[in-house]
Structures are given as structure tokens and as C-alpha cells.
Design a protein around this motif. Structure first.
Motif, PDB file in Angstrom:
ATOM      1  N   TYR A 183      12.442  70.807  48.983  1.00 28.09           N
ATOM      2  CA  TYR A 183      13.153  70.021  47.980  1.00 28.09           C
ATOM      3  C   TYR A 183      12.963  70.646  46.608  1.00 28.09           C
ATOM      4  O   TYR A 183      11.846  70.864  46.153  1.00 28.09           O
ATOM      5  N   HIS A 184      14.087  70.948  45.964  1.00 22.87           N
ATOM      6  CA  HIS A 184      14.073  71.476  44.604  1.00 22.87           C
ATOM      7  C   HIS A 184      14.472  70.342  43.661  1.00 22.87           C
ATOM      8  O   HIS A 184      15.635  69.921  43.623  1.00 22.87           O
ATOM      9  N   ALA A 185      13.487  69.823  42.936  1.00 20.90           N
ATOM     10  CA  ALA A 185      13.743  68.718  42.014  1.00 20.90           C
ATOM     11  C   ALA A 185      14.488  69.227  40.785  1.00 20.90           C
ATOM     12  O   ALA A 185      14.284  70.367  40.342  1.00 20.90           O
ATOM     13  N   CYS A 208      18.791  63.956  36.429  1.00 22.91           N
ATOM     14  CA  CYS A 208      19.503  64.413  37.626  1.00 22.91           C
ATOM     15  C   CYS A 208      21.005  64.216  37.450  1.00 22.91           C
ATOM     16  O   CYS A 208      21.481  63.106  37.230  1.00 22.91           O
ATOM     17  N   ARG A 209      21.752  65.308  37.570  1.00 28.97           N
ATOM     18  CA  ARG A 209      23.203  65.285  37.382  1.00 28.97           C
ATOM     19  C   ARG A 209      23.964  65.265  38.701  1.00 28.97           C
ATOM     20  O   ARG A 209      25.186  65.105  38.723  1.00 28.97           O
ATOM     21  N   GLY A 210      23.268  65.483  39.804  1.00 28.61           N
ATOM     22  CA  GLY A 210      23.923  65.533  41.094  1.00 28.61           C
ATOM     23  C   GLY A 210      22.930  65.960  42.162  1.00 28.61           C
ATOM     24  O   GLY A 210      21.751  66.209  41.877  1.00 28.61           O
ATOM     25  N   ALA A 211      23.401  66.043  43.414  1.00 25.12           N
ATOM     26  CA  ALA A 211      22.528  66.403  44.533  1.00 25.12           C
ATOM     27  C   ALA A 211      23.332  67.173  45.565  1.00 25.12           C
ATOM     28  O   ALA A 211      24.501  66.868  45.816  1.00 25.12           O
ATOM     29  N   VAL A 247      20.554  69.690  39.128  1.00 26.65           N
ATOM     30  CA  VAL A 247      21.046  69.290  40.452  1.00 26.65           C
ATOM     31  C   VAL A 247      19.892  69.327  41.454  1.00 26.65           C
ATOM     32  O   VAL A 247      19.241  70.359  41.625  1.00 26.65           O
ATOM     33  N   ALA A 248      19.629  68.207  42.088  1.00 26.19           N
ATOM     34  CA  ALA A 248      18.613  68.140  43.141  1.00 26.19           C
ATOM     35  C   ALA A 248      19.150  68.808  44.398  1.00 26.19           C
ATOM     36  O   ALA A 248      20.291  68.561  44.804  1.00 26.19           O
ATOM     37  N   VAL A 249      18.333  69.653  45.026  1.00 21.79           N
ATOM     38  CA  VAL A 249      18.781  70.403  46.207  1.00 21.79           C
ATOM     39  C   VAL A 249      17.767  70.246  47.333  1.00 21.79           C
ATOM     40  O   VAL A 249      16.560  70.399  47.118  1.00 21.79           O
ATOM     41  N   LEU A 250      18.268  69.960  48.523  1.00 26.65           N
ATOM     42  CA  LEU A 250      17.429  69.910  49.715  1.00 26.65           C
ATOM     43  C   LEU A 250      17.870  71.014  50.666  1.00 26.65           C
ATOM     44  O   LEU A 250      19.036  71.041  51.103  1.00 26.65           O
ATOM     45  N   LEU A 251      16.957  71.936  50.976  1.00 20.33           N
ATOM     46  CA  LEU A 251      17.187  72.964  51.988  1.00 20.33           C
ATOM     47  C   LEU A 251      16.595  72.452  53.299  1.00 20.33           C
ATOM     48  O   LEU A 251      15.392  72.225  53.395  1.00 20.33           O
ATOM     49  N   ARG A 285      18.256  58.961  48.629  1.00 24.00           N
ATOM     50  CA  ARG A 285      17.182  58.046  48.224  1.00 24.00           C
ATOM     51  C   ARG A 285      16.305  58.688  47.155  1.00 24.00           C
ATOM     52  O   ARG A 285      15.923  58.042  46.176  1.00 24.00           O
ATOM     53  N   ARG A 286      15.975  59.954  47.336  1.00 17.11           N
ATOM     54  CA  ARG A 286      15.064  60.635  46.409  1.00 17.11           C
ATOM     55  C   ARG A 286      15.718  60.876  45.044  1.00 17.11           C
ATOM     56  O   ARG A 286      15.086  60.708  43.998  1.00 17.11           O
ATOM     57  N   SER A 287      16.968  61.293  45.047  1.00 21.35           N
ATOM     58  CA  SER A 287      17.620  61.694  43.799  1.00 21.35           C
ATOM     59  C   SER A 287      18.320  60.540  43.086  1.00 21.35           C
ATOM     60  O   SER A 287      18.591  60.628  41.883  1.00 21.35           O
ATOM     61  N   GLY A 288      18.657  59.488  43.844  1.00 23.31           N
ATOM     62  CA  GLY A 288      19.446  58.414  43.257  1.00 23.31           C
ATOM     63  C   GLY A 288      20.902  58.785  43.040  1.00 23.31           C
ATOM     64  O   GLY A 288      21.630  58.090  42.335  1.00 23.31           O
ATOM     65  N   GLN A 289      21.327  59.881  43.668  1.00 22.24           N
ATOM     66  CA  GLN A 289      22.692  60.371  43.519  1.00 22.24           C
ATOM     67  C   GLN A 289      23.382  60.435  44.878  1.00 22.24           C
ATOM     68  O   GLN A 289      22.728  60.660  45.902  1.00 22.24           O
ATOM     69  N   ARG A 290      24.702  60.240  44.889  1.00 19.94           N
ATOM     70  CA  ARG A 290      25.477  60.504  46.104  1.00 19.94           C
ATOM     71  C   ARG A 290      25.488  62.006  46.334  1.00 19.94           C
ATOM     72  O   ARG A 290      25.855  62.776  45.450  1.00 19.94           O
ATOM     73  N   ALA A 291      25.070  62.411  47.523  1.00 17.33           N
ATOM     74  CA  ALA A 291      24.845  63.836  47.780  1.00 17.33           C
ATOM     75  C   ALA A 291      26.126  64.559  48.161  1.00 17.33           C
ATOM     76  O   ALA A 291      27.009  64.008  48.828  1.00 17.33           O
TER      77      ALA A 291
END
Length: 258
Positions: free
Chosen positions: A24-26, A31-34, A64-68, A102-108
Motif C-alpha cells: 500500500y502506497h499512502a 487523498c485525491r483518489g485511489a 493518490v492512494a495505490v494498492l499493488l 475503506r483505507r483511503s475513504g475514496q471510491r477506487a
């Protein structure tokens, strides 16, 4: 100087199908997006790891929050590649997307590379993401599968143990046989999902944005264009779709997955 940000957070995401390794890259600042990254198939995943990590850090540096996410049997995730299925990978994507939201509070949004782009399109057809980012998308899952099967045909020819053609390998898959190809076990449940994956069937996304000038020439461009015209909203609004065509290269000759 590039913006600074925190190092990636490694963890295992618990799912009903086993543990999935994630990075997870916070985002730096608000946070502007995910984005959930969906990796390519087999050895292409390994070859793209550094590029994906570099881009994920760049996204995070810009908020931008990123999940790999490593899918079932891939990378450091649990399970064997030979037990992976197309449906199971889609379920992994949904679990990863839910965690990220859930983590970012953004629609991914979904960020797919190569075969990961087809997986992103199928996931988007059931639950529209905030955006779709498709890098060098595979535009025909069956052709991608054929290219992978050719690695086995070529290896058998070099060893003087050729079992025939791609058609013969498809017959074995249809009979329920798992094939060993370039160090990967390809199960019928995964091969069938790949073979059926086409943008025109999957993209119920109401796509808009940059024209889908896909790799591989005019036929692929027309295929994605048809998918865009047929698309209908899948709920939650119309995602912005960005397609980076690049070069449609075949899968790399297979070293084993580390």
C-alpha cells in the motif's frame, strides 16, 4: 525535486480464498483518489514489477492512494498458480478494491496492465470504478492464451518431444488437464476465463475519455471502439477511461516465477 512520501506498507490481505500479498502506497497530503493495480499474466508480472512500483510511488506523491495486489498464486500471495482461476482472480480484485476504499475513504479506480486490463474491464462490468487506467491492454484474451500456449509448443520442439500444436494443447485443457508452461501450471479454469475475455463482452462501463487507440493495429483499435459504443453504465456513474496502448508484445519467454 520529486515530492517525498512514506515508504510502501507491505501486508497480507485475508480473503476467503487465502492470504494475498499487498503493497500500500499512502498518498502524500490529502487523498485525491485511489487506484488498485492489477498486474499482467505470468512472467510479464515479474518484468513489470519495478515499473509498477515506480509509478505507484509517483501516484502517491501526487495524492493518490495505490494498492499493488498479488493475485492468487502470483508473486508472494498464497496458493499455487496451477490452482488459480479467472473467477478467483476477479474475487481477489473485489476484496482488494473494498480494502482500498475503506483505507483511503475514496471510491477506487482500477489500473490494469496487459491482461490485468482485461481483468479490470470485467471487474468494472459488475461494479463501476471511479476510473479505469489501462496500460498496453490485451484486447483479446483468447489470442493472449494462444501466445502463451505457443511457448509450450516451442519448448517441446526444442526438446524433441513435441506433442503437436496449440490445438492439441487446447484439447488437453478441455479434457481437464493442467498444463505446465514455462514454469507455470495453467489450469482449465484459468484458461477458459482468459479465452472468453473480450472488451466487447466485458465493458459495461459507460466508458468515456481518451480514445481507445489500442496496441496491435487497426483491428484492436476497432475492437476497443466497439466495446466503448456498446458500453452501458454499470452503476455509480461513468468512469473516466484512459488507455495507454504502447506495444502489444507477446508474453516473455518463461523464466520461473521467483
Amino acid at each position: 525535486m520529486a515530492p517525498r512520501h512514506a515508504p510502501a506498507e507491505p501486508f497480507f490481505l485475508d480473503t476467503a480464498r487465502g492470504a494475498r500479498f499487498c503493497l500500500y502506497h499512502a498518498p502524500s497530503g490529502p487523498c485525491r483518489g485511489a487506484l488498485l493495480y492489477i498486474h499482467p499474466f505470468a512472467e510479464e508480472m515479474n518484468r513489470a514489477r519495478r515499473m509498477a512500483a515506480v509509478q505507484a510511488r509517483a501516484f502517491a506523491a501526487h495524492g493518490v492512494a495505490v494498492l499493488l495486489l498479488d493475485l492468487h498464486g502470483c508473486g508472494d500471495s498464497g496458493g499455487d498458480f496451477a490452482d488459480a482461476s479467472w473467477a478467483g482472480w476477479l474475487a481477489d480484485i473485489e476484496d482488494g478494491r473494498a480494502w482500498l476504499e475503506r483505507r483511503s475513504g475514496q471510491r477506487a479506480g482500477l489500473w490494469g496492465l496487459r491482461l490485468g486490463a482485461l481483468l479490470a474491464l470485467e471487474a468494472a462490468s459488475t461494479a463501476a470504478p471511479a476510473r479505469l487506467l489501462l496500460w498496453q491492454p490485451v484486447t483479446d484474451g483468447d489470442s493472449h492464451l494462444k501466445q502463451f500456449l505457443r511457448l509450450r509448443v516451442a519448448a517441446d520442439m526444442l526438446q524433441g518431444t513435441s506433442e503437436g500444436s496449440v490445438a492439441a494443447l487446447r484439447t488437453q485443457l478441455a479434457a481437464g488437464t493442467t498444463l505446465e508452461i514455462a514454469g507455470y501450471g495453467l489450469a482449465p479454469a484459468l484458461a477458459d476465463g482468459m479465452a472468453a475475455a473480450l472488451p466487447g463482452r466485458l465493458a459495461g462501463t459507460g466508458a468515456r475519455g481518451r480514445p481507445a487507440a489500442a496496441a496491435g493495429g487497426g483491428q484492436d483499435r476497432r475492437r476497443l471502439a466497439r466495446a466503448r459504443r456498446r458500453a452501458a453504465p454499470a452503476g455509480g456513474g461513468r468512469p473516466r477511461v484512459l488507455v495507454d496502448a504502447g506495444d502489444d508484445r507477446s508474453p516473455g519467454a518463461g523464466q520461473r516465477q521467483p
